[in-house]
Design a protein around this motif. Structure first.
Motif, short mmCIF file in Angstrom:
data_model
loop_
_atom_site.label_atom_id
_atom_site.label_comp_id
_atom_site.label_asym_id
_atom_site.label_seq_id
_atom_site.Cartn_x
_atom_site.Cartn_y
_atom_site.Cartn_z
N VAL A 472 0.84 -1.20 0.00
CA VAL A 472 0.00 0.00 0.00
C VAL A 472 0.88 1.25 0.00
N GLN A 473 1.90 1.26 0.83
CA GLN A 473 2.76 2.44 0.91
C GLN A 473 3.55 2.63 -0.39
N GLU A 474 3.99 1.53 -0.97
CA GLU A 474 4.70 1.64 -2.25
C GLU A 474 3.80 2.23 -3.33
N GLY A 475 2.52 1.80 -3.34
CA GLY A 475 1.58 2.35 -4.32
C GLY A 475 1.33 3.83 -4.11
N LEU A 476 1.28 4.26 -2.85
CA LEU A 476 1.03 5.67 -2.56
C LEU A 476 2.22 6.56 -2.90
N ILE A 483 2.13 14.55 -6.12
CA ILE A 483 1.12 13.79 -5.37
C ILE A 483 1.80 12.90 -4.34
N SER A 484 2.92 12.31 -4.73
CA SER A 484 3.66 11.44 -3.81
C SER A 484 4.11 12.22 -2.58
N GLU A 485 4.52 13.47 -2.77
CA GLU A 485 4.95 14.30 -1.64
C GLU A 485 3.78 14.58 -0.70
N ARG A 486 2.62 14.82 -1.27
CA ARG A 486 1.43 15.05 -0.44
C ARG A 486 1.07 13.80 0.36
N HIS A 487 1.15 12.63 -0.29
CA HIS A 487 0.88 11.37 0.42
C HIS A 487 1.88 11.15 1.55
N LYS A 488 3.14 11.50 1.29
CA LYS A 488 4.17 11.33 2.31
C LYS A 488 3.88 12.22 3.52
N GLN A 489 3.38 13.43 3.25
CA GLN A 489 3.05 14.34 4.35
C GLN A 489 1.89 13.81 5.18
#
Length: 641
Positions: A472-476, A483-489
């Motif tokens: 799940v985390q790899e997909g996000l 978008i990846s930076e927003r998911h990381k935040q």
């Protein structure tokens, strides 16, 4: 209503001067050349071997089908078509009314653009019926799905009669009424006929020539069309001519509907002076406003991208006084326009929220979700509506869809609100429903839902366990970098909530700091703090390791501020907050600010929230007193370390 003679002369000279380079050798480059391929459909000879000269499919905005020798419409060689043979056909409708009454009846039975084209080959169409054909072709596609619409448009462009119909439109363009020109142009643009095609450029040129004779309906159609077109000589000339026409007609306007039509016509690109002139005219006619006029003024000003507080206040008062019975989409359009114009009227929003609350049973759930989403975008907290809705959701949990559930989670967490008297029950209901949708939920929806629950201070073990799975985390984190930076935040904040929102947090949490940064601080708050706390040098721009920033940090000893334990130092975090950090018209913190305050409190801070907007309006003595009242109980001495 026609423009004054001077205005008409000015507009005519402008248009003639602007497009003088486009008028030499009229008809030479657009006149149909001999065609090689002929097909017989319904007994009529149709030619399509060179129909790309009149239109082209528009897969992208800059891709057109060209033939050798074809000239760009914006070049000096672009001309209007010759129309020598059409004058005798201009009155064919009047001479055969029954014949074309039958055509109109058959046209209404057509259910696709291809049906209209099949019908068109049976008639030699005059201007009005030609306009009706294009308009009906567009109307038939409006209710189709996106996939079906794309397929039908492909069939339309491939149909041999479409080129003939476009050529006919070019030939009859000068003989069309202003309304027919506007309808044809709007329909062709909506059907994705290339803007650079000859038929569209011809109609643009004719619209320029007839612009002085356009009535308000034709102008409204033209105004709906031009914003969707890319910049080119003919489009720019028409937009400028339209603004000149509106400016010349404004003083003579006596109808509110006419005024609003012209206001929409000028659009966002109009000069500020013209927008203010129209605003002044509208204010002088405010006594004539009806309830629909008041509602329509919101969307009209949004079309102009011009916020007139005076006009909107007048219209808001009228809407509040007559809100009962206003249909759903009218209320939605008012809220959307308020959002787009950054207009904030607590009385108006409260009236709409109270009306929706009192009539909740008559609204569909998706309509209520639409209202909630708009209120959240406006940062308005409708407490009554959210209390009633929470009870409805708890009573009808199985009927709440995944989309509705995610909307509820987003809005309640963003506005930091839980229903009175049943907070935990409502949280458990949302959490269990959210977990029930896990099997068919995307990773992004899982992340957003889990983050919303964390904002509300609720940890869902099942959701967090699934979110922390490697796949799940790899997909996000493997999507677009932004978008990846927003998911990381969001994942970072969820991790903080797991650490600091536990039911049994450690008594003493360590606070790690990064080197202070030169963050923009509030000088007036700094001066008030120095006066309130003596000669202490407040530390500014403190950044914690968990990425929370503190505008001012002060350590207090001896005297005990509110919440401090006896014999211990107390760290005070002063946060300078902009208006959007709070719900509209209140000092109720929104979701992320509430989470930050909760976490700083868990780290041992006494958090003081300073609303910048209201703080700046206070005199200096009131500022000092405000800060003292937030930090110290009355009468206690101050000691600063």
């Amino acid at each position: 209503m026609c423009a004054p003679r001077s205005g008409r002369r000015l507009l005519t000279l402008f248009l003639e001067g602007f497009s003088a380079g486009l008028q030499s050798n009229i008809g030479a480059s657009l006149r149909p050349r001999p065609l090689a391929l002929h097909h017989k459909v319904f007994g009529a000879h149709l030619t399509y071997g060179a129909t790309s000269r009149f239109y082209s499919v528009k897969p992208t905005h800059d891709q057109d089908v060209k033939e050798p020798g074809w000239t760009e419409p914006d070049s000096d060689a672009a001309k209007l078509p010759a129309v020598a043979s059409v004058s005798a056909e201009a009155d064919v409708q009047q001479r055969h009314p029954a014949h074309f009454a039958k055509f109109c009846a058959q046209l209404q039975q057509c259910r696709s653009p291809s049906d209209v084209l099949d019908l068109s080959v049976k008639y030699t169409l005059p201007a009005r019926e030609l306009s009706n054909c294009f308009s009906h072709m567009w109307q038939t596609t409006k209710k189709m799905t996106e996939e079906q619409r794309h397929y039908e448009k492909s069939l339309m462009f491939e149909h041999p009669a479409f080129g003939t119909l476009c050529e006919r439109a070019m030939q009859l363009a000068r003989h069309m009424s202003c309304l027919d020109v506007a309808y044809c142009l709007l329909a062709l643009v909506k059907l994705d006929v290339s803007q650079r095609s000859r038929v569209v450029q011809t109609l643009l040129r004719v619209a320029q020539e007839k612009l002085n004779r356009f009535d308000e309906k034709a102008l409204s159609l033209l105004a709906s069309c031009l914003p969707e077109m890319d910049s080119c000589k003919n489009v720019d000339a028409l937009k400028t001519g339209l603004q000149l026409l509106v400016e010349s007609r404004t003083p003579q306007i006596k109808s509110v509907i006419t005024l609003q039509t012209l206001m929409r016509c000028v659009g966002k690109d109009a000069p500020l002076s013209l927008k203010r002139k129209l605003e002044h005219k509208a204010l002088t006619m405010a006594q004539q406003f009806s309830l629909p006029n008041a509602q329509y003024m919101f969307t009209t000003l949004a079309c102009m991208d011009f916020m007139s507080v005076a006009l909107l206040d007048i219209c808001s008062t009228m809407i509040i006084e007559n809100i009962t019975g206003i249909p759903f989409w009218r209320l939605v359009s008012v809220l959307q326009a308020s959002r787009d114009l950054h207009y904030r009227n607590v009385a108006l929003f409260s009236a709409i929220a109270e009306y929706v609350t009192s009539t909740l049973d008559m609204w569909q759930m998706k309509q209520v979700m639409h209202f909630l989403s708009l209120f959240e975008e406006l940062t308005f907290l409708p407490t009554g509506l959210m209390d009633v809705l929470a009870k409805k959701v708890m009573a009808e949990t199985p009927s709440v869809t995944q989309k509705e559930l995610l909307t509820i989670l987003r809005v309640y967490s963003s506005l930091n609100y839980m229903p009175k008297g049943c907070r935990q029950e409502f949280l458990d209901c949302l959490s269990s429903s959210f977990e029930g949708y896990h099997p068919k939920m995307s990773d992004v929806d899982l992340l957003r839902g889990a983050f919303a629950l964390c904002l509300l201070g609720h940890l869902s073990p099942a959701s967090l366990d699934r979110l922390m799975q490697n796949d799940v985390q790899e997909g996000l984190l493997s999507t677009d970098p932004y978008i990846s930076e927003r998911h990381k935040q969001l994942l970072h904040y969820i991790s903080l909530c797991q650490e600091l929102d536990r039911p049994d947090p450690p008594h003493h949490l360590s606070v790690s700091r990064r080197p202070p940064l030169d963050l923009p601080s509030n000088p007036s708050v700094h001066r008030a703090l120095q006066e309130a706390l003596g000669e202490a040098d407040c530390q500014q721009g403190v950044i914690l390791e968990n990425e929370y920033d503190i505008d001012f940090e002060v350590t207090l000893t001896d005297a005990q501020p509110q919440g401090a334990e006896e014999g211990r130092c107390q760290r005070v975090a002063v946060l300078c907050l902009p208006p959007y950090a709070f719900c509209l018209g209140t000092q109720h913190p929104r979701g992320r600010l509430a989470m930050k305050v909760r976490h700083l409190t868990a780290l041992g801070y006494l958090v003081v929230m300073v609303p910048e907007a209201s703080f700046e309006k206070m005199p200096q003595q009131e500022r000092v007193q405000f800060l003292r009242s937030q930090i110290f109980p009355a009468g206690q001495p101050v000691s600063v370390e």
